[in-house]
Design a protein around this motif. Structure first.
Motif, PDB file in Angstrom:
ATOM      1  N   GLY A 133     -77.828 -37.856 -59.206  1.00 57.45           N
ATOM      2  CA  GLY A 133     -78.111 -36.436 -59.182  1.00 57.45           C
ATOM      3  C   GLY A 133     -79.401 -36.095 -59.892  1.00 57.45           C
ATOM      4  N   THR A 134     -79.738 -34.803 -59.864  1.00 58.70           N
ATOM      5  CA  THR A 134     -80.962 -34.319 -60.493  1.00 58.70           C
ATOM      6  C   THR A 134     -80.663 -33.021 -61.230  1.00 58.70           C
ATOM      7  OG1 THR A 134     -82.275 -35.243 -58.682  1.00 58.70           O
ATOM      8  CG2 THR A 134     -83.358 -33.638 -60.105  1.00 58.70           C
ATOM      9  N   ALA A 135     -81.203 -32.882 -62.433  1.00 62.55           N
ATOM     10  CA  ALA A 135     -81.080 -31.650 -63.203  1.00 62.55           C
ATOM     11  C   ALA A 135     -82.221 -30.712 -62.841  1.00 62.55           C
ATOM     12  CB  ALA A 135     -81.092 -31.960 -64.698  1.00 62.55           C
ATOM     13  N   SER A 136     -82.170 -29.474 -63.343  1.00 64.27           N
ATOM     14  CA  SER A 136     -83.200 -28.502 -62.997  1.00 64.27           C
ATOM     15  C   SER A 136     -84.572 -28.877 -63.538  1.00 64.27           C
ATOM     16  CB  SER A 136     -82.808 -27.117 -63.520  1.00 64.27           C
ATOM     17  OG  SER A 136     -82.637 -27.139 -64.930  1.00 64.27           O
ATOM     18  N   ASP A 137     -84.612 -29.716 -64.583  1.00 66.72           N
ATOM     19  CA  ASP A 137     -85.902 -30.160 -65.117  1.00 66.72           C
ATOM     20  C   ASP A 137     -86.401 -31.428 -64.441  1.00 66.72           C
ATOM     21  OD1 ASP A 137     -84.152 -32.036 -66.109  1.00 66.72           O
ATOM     22  OD2 ASP A 137     -84.549 -31.621 -68.232  1.00 66.72           O
ATOM     23  N   GLY A 138     -85.716 -31.858 -63.393  1.00 69.49           N
ATOM     24  CA  GLY A 138     -86.133 -33.038 -62.644  1.00 69.49           C
ATOM     25  C   GLY A 138     -85.601 -34.359 -63.180  1.00 69.49           C
ATOM     26  N   LYS A 139     -84.901 -34.325 -64.302  1.00 67.55           N
ATOM     27  CA  LYS A 139     -84.392 -35.571 -64.879  1.00 67.55           C
ATOM     28  C   LYS A 139     -83.189 -36.065 -64.084  1.00 67.55           C
ATOM     29  CE  LYS A 139     -85.938 -34.669 -69.614  1.00 67.55           C
ATOM     30  NZ  LYS A 139     -85.527 -34.492 -71.028  1.00 67.55           N
ATOM     31  N   PRO A 140     -83.026 -37.392 -63.974  1.00 69.24           N
ATOM     32  CA  PRO A 140     -81.886 -37.937 -63.233  1.00 69.24           C
ATOM     33  C   PRO A 140     -80.585 -37.778 -64.010  1.00 69.24           C
ATOM     34  CG  PRO A 140     -83.124 -39.706 -64.245  1.00 69.24           C
ATOM     35  CD  PRO A 140     -83.911 -38.456 -64.499  1.00 69.24           C
ATOM     36  N   VAL A 141     -79.500 -37.627 -63.289  1.00 72.03           N
ATOM     37  CA  VAL A 141     -78.168 -37.552 -63.899  1.00 72.03           C
ATOM     38  C   VAL A 141     -77.167 -38.169 -62.927  1.00 72.03           C
ATOM     39  CG1 VAL A 141     -77.914 -35.189 -63.017  1.00 72.03           C
ATOM     40  CG2 VAL A 141     -76.374 -36.020 -64.788  1.00 72.03           C
ATOM     41  N   GLU A 142     -76.344 -39.056 -63.425  1.00 69.47           N
ATOM     42  CA  GLU A 142     -75.337 -39.691 -62.581  1.00 69.47           C
ATOM     43  C   GLU A 142     -74.114 -38.787 -62.468  1.00 69.47           C
ATOM     44  OE1 GLU A 142     -76.038 -44.446 -63.031  1.00 69.47           O
ATOM     45  OE2 GLU A 142     -74.862 -43.453 -64.598  1.00 69.47           O
ATOM     46  N   VAL A 143     -73.562 -38.722 -61.258  1.00 68.18           N
ATOM     47  CA  VAL A 143     -72.423 -37.848 -60.983  1.00 68.18           C
ATOM     48  C   VAL A 143     -71.312 -38.666 -60.320  1.00 68.18           C
ATOM     49  CG1 VAL A 143     -71.627 -35.757 -59.819  1.00 68.18           C
ATOM     50  CG2 VAL A 143     -73.980 -35.901 -60.663  1.00 68.18           C
ATOM     51  N   ALA A 144     -70.120 -38.609 -60.897  1.00 70.57           N
ATOM     52  CA  ALA A 144     -68.975 -39.335 -60.363  1.00 70.57           C
ATOM     53  C   ALA A 144     -68.012 -38.366 -59.685  1.00 70.57           C
ATOM     54  CB  ALA A 144     -68.257 -40.081 -61.483  1.00 70.57           C
ATOM     55  N   ILE A 145     -67.536 -38.736 -58.499  1.00 65.12           N
ATOM     56  CA  ILE A 145     -66.513 -37.951 -57.803  1.00 65.12           C
ATOM     57  C   ILE A 145     -65.152 -38.483 -58.247  1.00 65.12           C
ATOM     58  CG2 ILE A 145     -65.584 -37.266 -55.565  1.00 65.12           C
ATOM     59  CD1 ILE A 145     -68.343 -37.717 -54.367  1.00 65.12           C
ATOM     60  N   CYS A 146     -64.408 -37.659 -58.961  1.00 61.94           N
ATOM     61  CA  CYS A 146     -63.146 -38.102 -59.568  1.00 61.94           C
ATOM     62  C   CYS A 146     -61.917 -37.668 -58.791  1.00 61.94           C
ATOM     63  CB  CYS A 146     -63.058 -37.575 -60.997  1.00 61.94           C
ATOM     64  SG  CYS A 146     -64.444 -38.078 -62.043  1.00 61.94           S
ATOM     65  N   GLY A 147     -62.057 -36.739 -57.886  1.00 61.46           N
ATOM     66  CA  GLY A 147     -60.924 -36.269 -57.105  1.00 61.46           C
ATOM     67  C   GLY A 147     -61.387 -35.443 -55.935  1.00 61.46           C
ATOM     68  N   ALA A 148     -60.555 -35.377 -54.891  1.00 58.35           N
ATOM     69  CA  ALA A 148     -60.856 -34.588 -53.698  1.00 58.35           C
ATOM     70  C   ALA A 148     -59.573 -33.883 -53.283  1.00 58.35           C
ATOM     71  CB  ALA A 148     -61.372 -35.474 -52.568  1.00 58.35           C
ATOM     72  N   GLU A 149     -59.597 -32.544 -53.311  1.00 59.06           N
ATOM     73  CA  GLU A 149     -58.405 -31.757 -53.058  1.00 59.06           C
ATOM     74  C   GLU A 149     -58.668 -30.735 -51.953  1.00 59.06           C
ATOM     75  OE1 GLU A 149     -57.690 -29.918 -56.800  1.00 59.06           O
ATOM     76  OE2 GLU A 149     -57.637 -31.823 -57.891  1.00 59.06           O
ATOM     77  N   PRO A 150     -58.115 -30.946 -50.748  1.00 56.26           N
ATOM     78  CA  PRO A 150     -58.286 -29.950 -49.683  1.00 56.26           C
ATOM     79  C   PRO A 150     -57.744 -28.597 -50.125  1.00 56.26           C
ATOM     80  CG  PRO A 150     -57.460 -32.012 -48.779  1.00 56.26           C
ATOM     81  CD  PRO A 150     -57.384 -32.142 -50.276  1.00 56.26           C
ATOM     82  N   ALA A 151     -58.444 -27.537 -49.747  1.00 53.85           N
ATOM     83  CA  ALA A 151     -58.025 -26.187 -50.120  1.00 53.85           C
ATOM     84  C   ALA A 151     -56.693 -25.852 -49.467  1.00 53.85           C
ATOM     85  CB  ALA A 151     -59.086 -25.175 -49.700  1.00 53.85           C
ATOM     86  N   ALA A 152     -55.845 -25.127 -50.187  1.00 51.74           N
ATOM     87  CA  ALA A 152     -54.516 -24.799 -49.688  1.00 51.74           C
ATOM     88  C   ALA A 152     -54.576 -23.936 -48.431  1.00 51.74           C
ATOM     89  CB  ALA A 152     -53.715 -24.088 -50.771  1.00 51.74           C
ATOM     90  N   ASP A 153     -55.597 -23.071 -48.325  1.00 49.84           N
ATOM     91  CA  ASP A 153     -55.691 -22.160 -47.187  1.00 49.84           C
ATOM     92  C   ASP A 153     -56.543 -22.703 -46.053  1.00 49.84           C
ATOM     93  OD1 ASP A 153     -57.944 -21.890 -48.963  1.00 49.84           O
ATOM     94  OD2 ASP A 153     -58.567 -20.188 -47.746  1.00 49.84           O
ATOM     95  N   ASP A 154     -57.268 -23.786 -46.300  1.00 51.07           N
ATOM     96  CA  ASP A 154     -58.156 -24.341 -45.274  1.00 51.07           C
ATOM     97  C   ASP A 154     -58.380 -25.819 -45.576  1.00 51.07           C
ATOM     98  OD1 ASP A 154     -60.054 -25.012 -43.422  1.00 51.07           O
ATOM     99  OD2 ASP A 154     -61.511 -23.489 -44.011  1.00 51.07           O
ATOM    100  N   ALA A 155     -57.650 -26.674 -44.900  1.00 53.60           N
ATOM    101  CA  ALA A 155     -57.709 -28.112 -45.180  1.00 53.60           C
ATOM    102  C   ALA A 155     -59.072 -28.713 -44.882  1.00 53.60           C
ATOM    103  CB  ALA A 155     -56.636 -28.849 -44.371  1.00 53.60           C
TER     104      ALA A 155
END
Length: 367
Positions: A133-155
């Motif tokens: 990922g990237t921060a607003s100042d352009g510096k790199p940042v690692e981002v981990a996806i820890c969960g995925a939850e379909p919305a109750a009203d729209d899968a």
């Protein structure tokens, strides 16, 4: 009370079979009315039938944040509201992924593993992936996806639980700002990026993780998903206009002019959201008055400010943008503007809003 946008109704047919060797069969039912088959062009319009017309979005107040993320990892460091520890992530070349996954793909509010698993793709296929990922100042940042939850009203819409590497604390941390109504905020994946001025840019290989308490995510939950359409018209422009409206970004420069959890009413010319007419716990239409009309790059017409500051302050913030308006009304409800942009036509606005107006507001005078 959450306020998801209107979901498509699901009709369930209950087939009741007659009991075997029971009482004599009842008389055959009388033929019902002939059932018409709609043309494909009518399918979307008919799908919106029989749904509540109550303006539910006013139960979800707006606020000052665009991304809904923390401004800095260092709580002692002074920050500007237009900074963020995370503004976007790259979908190609993940730092960590399941065996065989080369990249991720974004489509209609969801992330998919590429190549897709042979057993069939699911929302959880991307869980565990670490993206750059990237921060607003352009510096790199690692981002981990820890969960995925379909919305109750729209899968088809998926909420992601994410963590980013905090280089100050040297630990993984949720970059989303927590509020009382959302103490463990999740994020929606949205195509493209937003810069410090609040402007959106398309980028096929990047997405924004928009946290639940930020304007980008809220506008989707209010019904303006940028990947969706209404009556054949894309909602991308309405979504971008909504991000300006939600933060009262009149000048289109990324600066908000509101307070957190201020209640507003929103309506648009496509009818995704209609002007509220009923009194609820959160909103009284009799107390609301017209505030502004909105385009993707900010307000096109302004009656008064939301937070009560003098209108002269807005004119000084973006000199030359607004000019004194004539007495002509704006829109279909007779909304009157105090100032109006001279570089756009009166009909250019996609959204309009009402608000109560801040107490002890200074008079809006235009010289």
């Amino acid at each position: 009370m959450n306020a998801p946008f209107k979901a498509l109704p699901v009709c369930l047919s209950l087939l009741l079979s007659a009991p075997v060797q029971a009482a004599p069969p009842a008389a055959a039912p009388k033929p019902g009315p002939t059932r018409s088959v709609s043309a494909p062009a009518d399918a979307e319009r008919y799908a919106r039938r029989c749904q509540s017309q109550t303006a539910q979005r006013i139960a979800r107040p707006q606020g000052t944040m665009l991304w809904g993320t923390k401004r800095s990892w260092d709580p002692e460091k002074p920050t500007d509201e237009r900074t963020s520890v995370l503004v976007s992530v790259a979908l190609d070349a993940p730092r960590q992924a399941e065996d065989g996954v080369k990249s991720l793909r974004f489509e209609h509010g969801r992330l998919w593993a590429v190549p897709a698993p042979e057993a069939g793709a699911t929302a959880s296929d991307v869980v565990g992936t670490v993206l750059q990922g990237t921060a607003s100042d352009g510096k790199p940042v690692e981002v981990a996806i820890c969960g995925a939850e379909p919305a109750a009203d729209d899968a088809s819409r998926v909420f992601y639980r994410i963590e980013a590497w905090n280089p100050v604390a040297r630990e993984w941390e949720n970059p989303c700002v927590a509020l009382d109504r959302s103490p463990a905020p999740r994020a929606l994946a949205v195509g493209g990026t937003w810069d410090a001025t609040g402007a959106h840019s398309d980028a096929a290989d990047r997405v924004t993780f928009a946290c639940e308490n930020g304007a980008i995510s809220k506008c989707i939950l209010w019904g303006y998903a940028p990947w969706a359409s209404r009556d054949g018209q894309s909602l991308a422009g309405l979504h971008q206009s909504c991000t300006r409206l939600a933060r009262a970004d009149y000048c289109g420069n990324g600066k908000s002019h509101t307070r957190q959890d201020t209640t507003i009413d929103i309506y648009d010319r496509l009818g995704v959201l209609e002007r509220a007419t009923e009194v609820t716990r959160e909103w009284d239409p009799a107390r609301g008055s017209f505030e502004a009309a909105w385009a993707p790059d900010g307000a096109t017409c302004l009656s008064r400010t939301r937070d009560g500051r003098a209108l002269e302050g807005i004119l000084e913030e973006c000199p030359g943008r607004f000019q004194a308006a004539d007495t002509a009304s704006e829109g279909t409800h007779g909304e009157l503007c105090t100032v109006r942009r001279g570089d756009v036509k009166p009909g250019a606005a996609l959204l309009r809003n009402l608000s109560y107006g801040a107490p002890k507001a200074e008079p809006a005078r235009v010289q």
